[in-house]
Design a protein around this motif. Sequence first.
Motif, PDB file in Angstrom:
ATOM      1  N   UNK A 108       0.832  -1.203   0.000  1.00 42.86           N
ATOM      2  CA  UNK A 108       0.000   0.000   0.000  1.00 42.86           C
ATOM      3  C   UNK A 108       0.867   1.253   0.000  1.00 42.86           C
ATOM      4  N   UNK A 109       1.859   1.285   0.878  1.00 37.78           N
ATOM      5  CA  UNK A 109       2.735   2.459   0.944  1.00 37.78           C
ATOM      6  C   UNK A 109       3.502   2.648  -0.357  1.00 37.78           C
ATOM      7  N   UNK A 110       4.012   1.558  -0.915  1.00 35.53           N
ATOM      8  CA  UNK A 110       4.746   1.652  -2.183  1.00 35.53           C
ATOM      9  C   UNK A 110       3.884   2.258  -3.290  1.00 35.53           C
ATOM     10  N   UNK A 111       2.589   1.967  -3.266  1.00 33.68           N
ATOM     11  CA  UNK A 111       1.699   2.475  -4.317  1.00 33.68           C
ATOM     12  C   UNK A 111       1.244   3.915  -4.061  1.00 33.68           C
ATOM     13  N   UNK A 112       1.339   4.397  -2.826  1.00 39.22           N
ATOM     14  CA  UNK A 112       0.810   5.719  -2.484  1.00 39.22           C
ATOM     15  C   UNK A 112       1.864   6.800  -2.251  1.00 39.22           C
ATOM     16  N   UNK A 113       3.004   6.419  -1.737  1.00 38.50           N
ATOM     17  CA  UNK A 113       4.007   7.404  -1.332  1.00 38.50           C
ATOM     18  C   UNK A 113       5.004   7.598  -2.465  1.00 38.50           C
ATOM     19  N   UNK A 114       5.088   8.836  -2.963  1.00 42.62           N
ATOM     20  CA  UNK A 114       6.021   9.086  -4.052  1.00 42.62           C
ATOM     21  C   UNK A 114       7.285   9.801  -3.599  1.00 42.62           C
ATOM     22  N   UNK A 115       7.388  10.143  -2.321  1.00 40.42           N
ATOM     23  CA  UNK A 115       8.652  10.662  -1.777  1.00 40.42           C
ATOM     24  C   UNK A 115       9.554   9.478  -1.421  1.00 40.42           C
ATOM     25  N   UNK A 116      10.855   9.736  -1.351  1.00 45.14           N
ATOM     26  CA  UNK A 116      11.816   8.687  -0.999  1.00 45.14           C
ATOM     27  C   UNK A 116      11.574   8.246   0.447  1.00 45.14           C
ATOM     28  N   UNK A 117      11.357   6.957   0.646  1.00 43.65           N
ATOM     29  CA  UNK A 117      11.132   6.455   2.001  1.00 43.65           C
ATOM     30  C   UNK A 117      11.570   5.004   2.096  1.00 43.65           C
TER      31      UNK A 117
END
Length: 166
Positions: A108-117
Amino acid sequence: MSFVALLRGINLGAKNKVDMKSLKVLFEEMGYENVRTYIQTGNVIFDNGVYDVSAIETVLREKYGFDIPVIVRSREELEEIQQHPIFPKEQVYIMFLTNEVSDEHLATLDSLVDDEFVVWNRKNIIINLSTNYHKTKFTNNFFEKKLGMASTARNQNTVNKIMLKM
């Protein structure tokens, strides 16, 4: 061994006020050793090998009259976070999570977060924001909603200062 208890949601504006001196005394009364605090956002450093998060949360609720989620990290865990390649970048925040994230959460995070994390040790999110924290959608509240768990955010500077006190 040093630990830090990171308290969620205290001293934000006029609500959920917690005096740091009384917080220090309260931790000492619970039996924690060499207790010290850092800034008003609720960072309580102590030296004990054993701690009980639910007991701390119960005592805090009884003392202050509202729920305060608590997340504890060891000095070693903070050192690992500091050593991650993302940590020294410009707009870095760490979301300390109450529970480990699942593989489904990661997707889910990989698909939603476009900042480097990166999700570090499944219980910390280190994020390098592309904009100021107050302008980004990737705040602590964003991660709490997407993951369905409490978390608390600290910026890179705060983590570094906590480490100096540990």
